[in-house]
Design an enzyme around this catalytic site. Sequence first.
Site, mmCIF file in Angstrom:
data_model
loop_
_atom_site.group_PDB
_atom_site.id
_atom_site.type_symbol
_atom_site.label_atom_id
_atom_site.label_comp_id
_atom_site.label_asym_id
_atom_site.label_seq_id
_atom_site.Cartn_x
_atom_site.Cartn_y
_atom_site.Cartn_z
ATOM 1 C CG ASP A 29 -2.068 0.869 1.175
ATOM 2 O OD1 ASP A 29 -3.207 0.451 0.905
ATOM 3 O OD2 ASP A 29 -1.951 2.176 1.083
ATOM 4 C CG ASN A 86 -12.382 -1.068 4.026
ATOM 5 O OD1 ASN A 86 -12.446 -1.540 4.968
ATOM 6 N ND2 ASN A 86 -11.112 -0.451 3.748
ATOM 7 C CD GLN A 93 -14.827 -0.352 -2.569
ATOM 8 O OE1 GLN A 93 -15.913 -0.624 -2.255
ATOM 9 N NE2 GLN A 93 -14.412 -0.729 -3.746
ATOM 10 C CG HIS A 99 -8.830 -2.949 -2.254
ATOM 11 N ND1 HIS A 99 -9.543 -2.178 -3.072
ATOM 12 C CD2 HIS A 99 -8.534 -2.295 -1.037
ATOM 13 C CE1 HIS A 99 -9.929 -0.994 -2.323
ATOM 14 N NE2 HIS A 99 -9.267 -1.266 -1.209
ATOM 15 C CG LEU A 100 -7.828 -9.552 1.899
ATOM 16 C CD1 LEU A 100 -8.356 -10.866 1.812
ATOM 17 C CD2 LEU A 100 -6.513 -9.534 2.316
#
Length: 113
Positions: A29, A86, A93, A99-100
């Site tokens: 991230d 999310n 989100q 995405h996880l």
Amino acid sequence: MDCIFCKIANKEIPARIAFESDRVIAFHDLFPQAPTHVLVIPKTHISTLNDVPAEQAPVLGELVSAATTIAKELGLADAGYRVVMNCNADGGQSVYHIHLHLLGGRHMAWPPG
Ligand code: DGP
């Protein structure tokens, strides 16, 4: 389609890749919320968890499986980690390609804020 995560999956923009398989790719991230913060995504564009077609539901298991593999590779498995997905505004989100989040490297409180 103007999707930042599709561009990462297609290697059109750079990311620090942590894992890749035929259907899944994972990368660190850009704005980490923990010492380790990896995003695991399907290569196919799906906007939200509400939009997963039944025939693509198995990819959700592949996201979790990839996360556990990455957690082990990065040495998080024994201490523990968190996985989060999310959905839409109330879920927090901000990028509309599912995405996880794999978060680890520090203790995380429960419940989340
Ligand atoms: P969410 O709020 O659940 O939609 O999480 C989106 C995450 O994506 C957030 O933690 C920041 C991350 N992110 C946004 N843009 C980029 C990018 O261009 N590269 C990377 N590596 N991460 C990004």
